[in-house]
Design an enzyme around this catalytic site. Sequence first.
Site, PDB file in Angstrom:
ATOM      1  N   LEU A   1       0.818  -1.209   0.000  1.00  0.00           N
ATOM      2  CA  LEU A   1       0.000   0.000   0.000  1.00  0.00           C
ATOM      3  C   LEU A   1       0.854   1.262   0.000  1.00  0.00           C
ATOM      4  CD1 LEU A   1      -2.850   1.229   0.141  1.00  0.00           C
ATOM      5  CD2 LEU A   1      -2.654   1.140   2.644  1.00  0.00           C
ATOM      6  N   ASP A   2       0.649   2.101  -1.021  1.00  0.00           N
ATOM      7  CA  ASP A   2       1.305   3.403  -1.151  1.00  0.00           C
ATOM      8  C   ASP A   2       2.830   3.303  -1.193  1.00  0.00           C
ATOM      9  OD1 ASP A   2      -1.165   4.669  -1.152  1.00  0.00           O
ATOM     10  OD2 ASP A   2      -1.173   4.910   1.029  1.00  0.00           O
ATOM     11  N   GLU A   3       3.361   2.159  -1.619  1.00  0.00           N
ATOM     12  CA  GLU A   3       4.810   1.988  -1.666  1.00  0.00           C
ATOM     13  C   GLU A   3       5.314   1.592  -3.051  1.00  0.00           C
ATOM     14  OE1 GLU A   3       6.533  -0.301   1.469  1.00  0.00           O
ATOM     15  OE2 GLU A   3       5.207   0.516   3.002  1.00  0.00           O
TER      16      GLU A   3
END
Length: 300
Positions: A243-245
């Site tokens: 997530l979000d990486e």
Amino acid sequence: MNIDYNEKSKQESKGFENRARLLVKCPDKPGIVSMLSSFLHNHDANIIESNQFSTDPENGTFFIRFEYHCDNLQQKAAEMEKDFEIIAEDYQMQYRFYYRNVRERSAIFVSKETHCLLELLWEWQNGDLETDIALVISNHETARPIVEALGIPFYYIPANKVIRKQVEEEQIRLIEEYKVDVLILARYMQILTPDFVSHFENRIINIHHSFLPAFIGAGPYERAFARGVKLIGATSHYVTNDLDEGPIIEQDVERVDHRDDAEQLKKIGRQIERRVLVKAVRWHLENRIIVEGNKTIVFH
């Protein structure tokens, strides 16, 4: 007068039938640029733009992007690609040819907030995004009148974690039906499952309302205000199952101070989100990005 912007963009792309791009990644060693330039010259291609980067001149990885013009390219393309296979094998190259008269088809996912969607539509209407917008998918009805006014199909698909599997099956069906190449998450506030993401590796572009890796997750502006930050930002990245990486494409910031409350930070943040997402999408469509692990090489 109603304007069919997708049809207009298709007509504009015909002017680029003799233009193409070549992106290459390979182990670095002397002579690569000379060899690639000679290949294009030997096929009567004129180099318009060239950008390159090496992680290390000694045993590093080399990246290069060419844009070129070649008369009668449509007739020559297959032969050029076949000839290039020999070079690619000799130099251990990963590569791809892109032809400018073939426009990528995009799908935009959006929720309630429409500022990023509006910015994308504005740039697209201006002819500054090399794409045909095939459809817009949303878990809210908010954007329907905006989208349908431009003749773009709009699909309302309610989504939550209970029905996520069925929702994503329907979304994938639509994406395949419309032959979509790239997915743009213009503030689509739903988490995508690993199964969905695996269908579209390095083809889902997200805008995150924070300067990653700071303030990951929900409520970044409230947390930023509570922390008394002096800079806020936004990040556009490819979506992965972390997530979000995912690989970061573009980021930007604005300076703020103690006078700015959480609502003012959100307003400033939306302005940053709009420009950051458009830049990331434009660079993807212009084939300026090479993904390397969890990073990107972006040839501006």
